[in-house]
Write a protein that holds these residues in place. Sequence first.
Motif, mmCIF file in Angstrom:
data_model
loop_
_atom_site.group_PDB
_atom_site.id
_atom_site.type_symbol
_atom_site.label_atom_id
_atom_site.label_comp_id
_atom_site.label_asym_id
_atom_site.label_seq_id
_atom_site.Cartn_x
_atom_site.Cartn_y
_atom_site.Cartn_z
ATOM 1 N N ARG A 148 0.828 -1.207 0.000
ATOM 2 C CA ARG A 148 0.000 0.000 0.000
ATOM 3 C C ARG A 148 0.862 1.257 0.000
ATOM 4 O O ARG A 148 0.598 2.209 -0.737
ATOM 5 N N ILE A 149 1.905 1.260 0.821
ATOM 6 C CA ILE A 149 2.799 2.422 0.872
ATOM 7 C C ILE A 149 3.484 2.617 -0.476
ATOM 8 O O ILE A 149 3.604 3.749 -0.962
ATOM 9 N N ASP A 150 3.919 1.529 -1.100
ATOM 10 C CA ASP A 150 4.566 1.632 -2.413
ATOM 11 C C ASP A 150 3.610 2.200 -3.458
ATOM 12 O O ASP A 150 4.002 3.028 -4.287
ATOM 13 N N ARG A 151 2.336 1.767 -3.428
ATOM 14 C CA ARG A 151 1.353 2.305 -4.374
ATOM 15 C C ARG A 151 1.109 3.790 -4.124
ATOM 16 O O ARG A 151 1.010 4.577 -5.064
ATOM 17 N N GLU A 152 1.033 4.176 -2.837
ATOM 18 C CA GLU A 152 0.813 5.597 -2.527
ATOM 19 C C GLU A 152 2.012 6.451 -2.938
ATOM 20 O O GLU A 152 1.840 7.570 -3.418
ATOM 21 N N ARG A 153 3.221 5.929 -2.763
ATOM 22 C CA ARG A 153 4.415 6.658 -3.217
ATOM 23 C C ARG A 153 4.386 6.854 -4.724
ATOM 24 O O ARG A 153 4.703 7.921 -5.239
ATOM 25 N N ALA A 155 1.767 6.890 -6.685
ATOM 26 C CA ALA A 155 0.719 7.852 -7.038
ATOM 27 C C ALA A 155 1.181 9.278 -6.754
ATOM 28 O O ALA A 155 0.954 10.185 -7.556
ATOM 29 N N TYR A 156 1.853 9.487 -5.633
ATOM 30 C CA TYR A 156 2.360 10.820 -5.301
ATOM 31 C C TYR A 156 3.397 11.270 -6.330
ATOM 32 O O TYR A 156 3.383 12.412 -6.781
ATOM 33 N N GLU A 159 1.760 12.395 -9.453
ATOM 34 C CA GLU A 159 1.110 13.693 -9.321
ATOM 35 C C GLU A 159 2.125 14.837 -9.182
ATOM 36 O O GLU A 159 1.807 15.975 -9.476
#
Length: 168
Positions: A148-153, A155-156, A159
């Motif tokens: 989850r953290i890797d996916r959020e990184r 995505a950030y 962006e």
Amino acid sequence: MTSSNASPAASAAGDGVPVAGRGVSGAPQPGDDIRPKKPARVLFTSTTLVLEAFVVLFATLVAYGLRAVPSMWPSGTVPPASVIWTVGGVLVIVLLVLSRLMTVPGGYLAGTIVQLPVLATGFAVSMMFFVGGVFAILWFISLRLGGRIDRERAAYDAEHPETAPSES
């Protein structure tokens, strides 16, 4: 020049020494060479396996010490010290080697499979059923939360490409 008179290009430490492309906050600026972070899933799972190796080592010491109490062994037959140390040592080495192989294909699968022998150490030291279960839960949490953290990184970074890690 005092730190109150420092230019916006001064380092975050306030020592008045300019740092290329960085403001007072030390935050990366567009064009900075930003190194990619190691994936969180790899960090979490590797750490879990290393900690598990230490627990198995200490459980091996306990099993060795319990040889003096034959009633503590499920079959009533005390295994020789060489068997205890061989099984415990091999499991510790496997856990340590797997902790370094989390980046290769099949590393997560191998880490998941090795949870079973760790749980099986409970047959020699009954408390390892509980401790091994806790580590199995930590393993699955490491997989999920790290992913989850890797996916959020990612995505950030998508962006905010100006602060994303450099490709070089």
